[in-house]
Design a protein around this motif. Structure first.
Motif, PDB file in Angstrom:
ATOM      1  N   GLY A 100     -18.773  60.441 -79.064  1.00 40.50           N
ATOM      2  CA  GLY A 100     -17.747  60.385 -78.029  1.00 40.50           C
ATOM      3  C   GLY A 100     -17.439  61.706 -77.357  1.00 40.50           C
ATOM      4  O   GLY A 100     -16.459  61.810 -76.625  1.00 40.50           O
ATOM      5  N   ALA A 101     -18.251  62.716 -77.550  1.00 34.93           N
ATOM      6  CA  ALA A 101     -17.956  64.033 -76.991  1.00 34.93           C
ATOM      7  C   ALA A 101     -18.161  64.086 -75.477  1.00 34.93           C
ATOM      8  O   ALA A 101     -17.516  64.872 -74.788  1.00 34.93           O
ATOM      9  CB  ALA A 101     -18.812  65.103 -77.661  1.00 34.93           C
ATOM     10  N   VAL A 102     -19.047  63.246 -74.981  1.00 32.28           N
ATOM     11  CA  VAL A 102     -19.316  63.204 -73.546  1.00 32.28           C
ATOM     12  C   VAL A 102     -19.078  61.788 -73.042  1.00 32.28           C
ATOM     13  O   VAL A 102     -19.583  60.816 -73.634  1.00 32.28           O
ATOM     14  CB  VAL A 102     -20.773  63.646 -73.240  1.00 32.28           C
ATOM     15  CG1 VAL A 102     -21.117  63.443 -71.776  1.00 32.28           C
ATOM     16  CG2 VAL A 102     -20.996  65.096 -73.640  1.00 32.28           C
ATOM     17  N   ARG A 103     -18.317  61.691 -72.010  1.00 38.19           N
ATOM     18  CA  ARG A 103     -17.987  60.397 -71.413  1.00 38.19           C
ATOM     19  C   ARG A 103     -19.261  59.626 -71.075  1.00 38.19           C
ATOM     20  O   ARG A 103     -20.236  60.204 -70.606  1.00 38.19           O
ATOM     21  CB  ARG A 103     -17.156  60.635 -70.153  1.00 38.19           C
ATOM     22  CG  ARG A 103     -16.517  59.415 -69.613  1.00 38.19           C
ATOM     23  CD  ARG A 103     -15.602  59.790 -68.489  1.00 38.19           C
ATOM     24  NE  ARG A 103     -15.123  58.569 -67.854  1.00 38.19           N
ATOM     25  CZ  ARG A 103     -14.618  58.529 -66.641  1.00 38.19           C
ATOM     26  NH1 ARG A 103     -14.513  59.630 -65.940  1.00 38.19           N
ATOM     27  NH2 ARG A 103     -14.208  57.391 -66.155  1.00 38.19           N
ATOM     28  N   PHE A 104     -19.254  58.348 -71.350  1.00 40.75           N
ATOM     29  CA  PHE A 104     -20.354  57.422 -71.083  1.00 40.75           C
ATOM     30  C   PHE A 104     -21.554  57.617 -72.011  1.00 40.75           C
ATOM     31  O   PHE A 104     -22.630  57.122 -71.727  1.00 40.75           O
ATOM     32  CB  PHE A 104     -20.829  57.470 -69.623  1.00 40.75           C
ATOM     33  CG  PHE A 104     -19.731  57.208 -68.629  1.00 40.75           C
ATOM     34  CD1 PHE A 104     -19.037  56.002 -68.639  1.00 40.75           C
ATOM     35  CD2 PHE A 104     -19.375  58.171 -67.702  1.00 40.75           C
ATOM     36  CE1 PHE A 104     -18.021  55.761 -67.724  1.00 40.75           C
ATOM     37  CE2 PHE A 104     -18.360  57.940 -66.795  1.00 40.75           C
ATOM     38  CZ  PHE A 104     -17.678  56.739 -66.796  1.00 40.75           C
ATOM     39  N   SER A 105     -21.371  58.352 -73.093  1.00 42.32           N
ATOM     40  CA  SER A 105     -22.446  58.475 -74.084  1.00 42.32           C
ATOM     41  C   SER A 105     -21.895  58.116 -75.458  1.00 42.32           C
ATOM     42  O   SER A 105     -20.707  58.286 -75.725  1.00 42.32           O
ATOM     43  CB  SER A 105     -23.021  59.892 -74.124  1.00 42.32           C
ATOM     44  OG  SER A 105     -22.126  60.785 -74.752  1.00 42.32           O
ATOM     45  N   GLU A 106     -22.778  57.617 -76.311  1.00 45.87           N
ATOM     46  CA  GLU A 106     -22.366  57.309 -77.682  1.00 45.87           C
ATOM     47  C   GLU A 106     -22.112  58.597 -78.456  1.00 45.87           C
ATOM     48  O   GLU A 106     -21.165  58.701 -79.219  1.00 45.87           O
ATOM     49  CB  GLU A 106     -23.448  56.487 -78.374  1.00 45.87           C
ATOM     50  CG  GLU A 106     -23.055  56.034 -79.764  1.00 45.87           C
ATOM     51  CD  GLU A 106     -24.110  55.152 -80.404  1.00 45.87           C
ATOM     52  OE1 GLU A 106     -24.478  55.448 -81.550  1.00 45.87           O
ATOM     53  OE2 GLU A 106     -24.562  54.201 -79.759  1.00 45.87           O
ATOM     54  N   SER A 107     -22.994  59.571 -78.266  1.00 49.06           N
ATOM     55  CA  SER A 107     -22.830  60.860 -78.938  1.00 49.06           C
ATOM     56  C   SER A 107     -23.710  61.900 -78.262  1.00 49.06           C
ATOM     57  O   SER A 107     -24.610  61.565 -77.484  1.00 49.06           O
ATOM     58  CB  SER A 107     -23.199  60.755 -80.421  1.00 49.06           C
ATOM     59  OG  SER A 107     -24.586  60.542 -80.571  1.00 49.06           O
ATOM     60  N   VAL A 108     -23.433  63.154 -78.582  1.00 53.42           N
ATOM     61  CA  VAL A 108     -24.294  64.270 -78.180  1.00 53.42           C
ATOM     62  C   VAL A 108     -24.542  65.108 -79.418  1.00 53.42           C
ATOM     63  O   VAL A 108     -23.758  65.074 -80.369  1.00 53.42           O
ATOM     64  CB  VAL A 108     -23.669  65.135 -77.059  1.00 53.42           C
ATOM     65  CG1 VAL A 108     -23.498  64.334 -75.783  1.00 53.42           C
ATOM     66  CG2 VAL A 108     -22.351  65.731 -77.500  1.00 53.42           C
ATOM     67  N   GLY A 109     -25.627  65.830 -79.426  1.00 56.93           N
ATOM     68  CA  GLY A 109     -25.893  66.641 -80.604  1.00 56.93           C
ATOM     69  C   GLY A 109     -27.146  67.471 -80.471  1.00 56.93           C
ATOM     70  O   GLY A 109     -27.690  67.636 -79.377  1.00 56.93           O
ATOM     71  N   VAL A 110     -27.588  67.945 -81.623  1.00 58.61           N
ATOM     72  CA  VAL A 110     -28.766  68.790 -81.683  1.00 58.61           C
ATOM     73  C   VAL A 110     -29.552  68.432 -82.934  1.00 58.61           C
ATOM     74  O   VAL A 110     -28.975  68.019 -83.929  1.00 58.61           O
ATOM     75  CB  VAL A 110     -28.352  70.297 -81.678  1.00 58.61           C
ATOM     76  CG1 VAL A 110     -27.565  70.651 -82.919  1.00 58.61           C
ATOM     77  CG2 VAL A 110     -29.554  71.198 -81.529  1.00 58.61           C
ATOM     78  N   GLU A 111     -30.866  68.585 -82.848  1.00 60.40           N
ATOM     79  CA  GLU A 111     -31.733  68.388 -84.004  1.00 60.40           C
ATOM     80  C   GLU A 111     -32.569  69.651 -84.165  1.00 60.40           C
ATOM     81  O   GLU A 111     -33.166  70.123 -83.191  1.00 60.40           O
ATOM     82  CB  GLU A 111     -32.642  67.172 -83.792  1.00 60.40           C
ATOM     83  CG  GLU A 111     -33.555  66.916 -84.985  1.00 60.40           C
ATOM     84  CD  GLU A 111     -34.382  65.654 -84.799  1.00 60.40           C
ATOM     85  OE1 GLU A 111     -33.826  64.565 -85.054  1.00 60.40           O
ATOM     86  OE2 GLU A 111     -35.540  65.772 -84.408  1.00 60.40           O
ATOM     87  N   ILE A 112     -32.568  70.180 -85.398  1.00 60.48           N
ATOM     88  CA  ILE A 112     -33.353  71.380 -85.678  1.00 60.48           C
ATOM     89  C   ILE A 112     -34.265  71.131 -86.869  1.00 60.48           C
ATOM     90  O   ILE A 112     -34.019  70.225 -87.670  1.00 60.48           O
ATOM     91  CB  ILE A 112     -32.463  72.621 -85.943  1.00 60.48           C
ATOM     92  CG1 ILE A 112     -31.655  72.437 -87.236  1.00 60.48           C
ATOM     93  CG2 ILE A 112     -31.564  72.904 -84.750  1.00 60.48           C
ATOM     94  CD1 ILE A 112     -30.947  73.711 -87.694  1.00 60.48           C
ATOM     95  N   GLU A 113     -35.283  71.938 -86.991  1.00 59.62           N
ATOM     96  CA  GLU A 113     -36.205  71.866 -88.132  1.00 59.62           C
ATOM     97  C   GLU A 113     -36.427  73.280 -88.626  1.00 59.62           C
ATOM     98  O   GLU A 113     -36.697  74.187 -87.845  1.00 59.62           O
ATOM     99  CB  GLU A 113     -37.523  71.244 -87.660  1.00 59.62           C
ATOM    100  CG  GLU A 113     -38.410  70.787 -88.792  1.00 59.62           C
ATOM    101  CD  GLU A 113     -39.575  69.962 -88.278  1.00 59.62           C
ATOM    102  OE1 GLU A 113     -40.715  70.455 -88.393  1.00 59.62           O
ATOM    103  OE2 GLU A 113     -39.354  68.846 -87.759  1.00 59.62           O
ATOM    104  N   ARG A 114     -36.286  73.443 -89.941  1.00 56.05           N
ATOM    105  CA  ARG A 114     -36.468  74.754 -90.567  1.00 56.05           C
ATOM    106  C   ARG A 114     -37.300  74.590 -91.830  1.00 56.05           C
ATOM    107  O   ARG A 114     -37.315  73.532 -92.436  1.00 56.05           O
ATOM    108  CB  ARG A 114     -35.119  75.387 -90.941  1.00 56.05           C
ATOM    109  CG  ARG A 114     -34.142  75.575 -89.787  1.00 56.05           C
ATOM    110  CD  ARG A 114     -34.589  76.678 -88.831  1.00 56.05           C
ATOM    111  NE  ARG A 114     -33.617  76.934 -87.795  1.00 56.05           N
ATOM    112  CZ  ARG A 114     -33.637  76.368 -86.585  1.00 56.05           C
ATOM    113  NH1 ARG A 114     -34.576  75.494 -86.279  1.00 56.05           N
ATOM    114  NH2 ARG A 114     -32.709  76.659 -85.688  1.00 56.05           N
TER     115      ARG A 114
END
Length: 116
Positions: A100-114
């Motif tokens: 719910g962080a951005v209107r009209f989206s389910e979620s926003v985020g980031v994916e990283i690999e280490r």
């Protein structure tokens, strides 16, 4: 390489750059994939030869609920470091989302690999 996954782990913590985001905890959704050699764990049916996903989940929730990061990138990096400190983890993929962080989206985020 084998994988252990933790899907849609939910924590409530302070995360964000806006003043209103720093006032009260909000939902944070976390997905983790731990890469490891699980051959012995499977052959011997022995948790000590594997990675205890319950332990990783508990540590991740505790971290997310206390870190008070400004960015999802920083929290994802913190979680990746935590996971890589677990014995047997060779590589980790971490996805951190703010529902719910951005209107009209389910979620926003980031994916990283280490990796170690």
């Amino acid at each position: 390489m084998d994988k252990i996954f933790i899907n849609n782990l939910v924590a409530r913590g302070i995360i964000g750059i806006n003043d209103w985001e720093r006032e009260k905890p909000q939902e944070i959704r976390i997905n983790i994939i731990l890469f490891a050699d699980l051959i012995k764990a499977g052959e011997l049916d022995d948790i000590s030869k594997s990675i205890n996903y319950k332990t990783v989940a508990k540590k991740t929730i505790a971290l997310a609920e206390t870190a008070q990061r400004y960015t999802v990138e920083a929290l994802a990096s913190d979680i990746a470091k935590l996971c890589l400190n677990e014995p047997g983890v060779l590589k980790v993929r971490v996805c951190v989302e703010k529902p719910g962080a951005v209107r009209f989206s389910e979620s926003v985020g980031v994916e990283i690999e280490r990796s170690n």
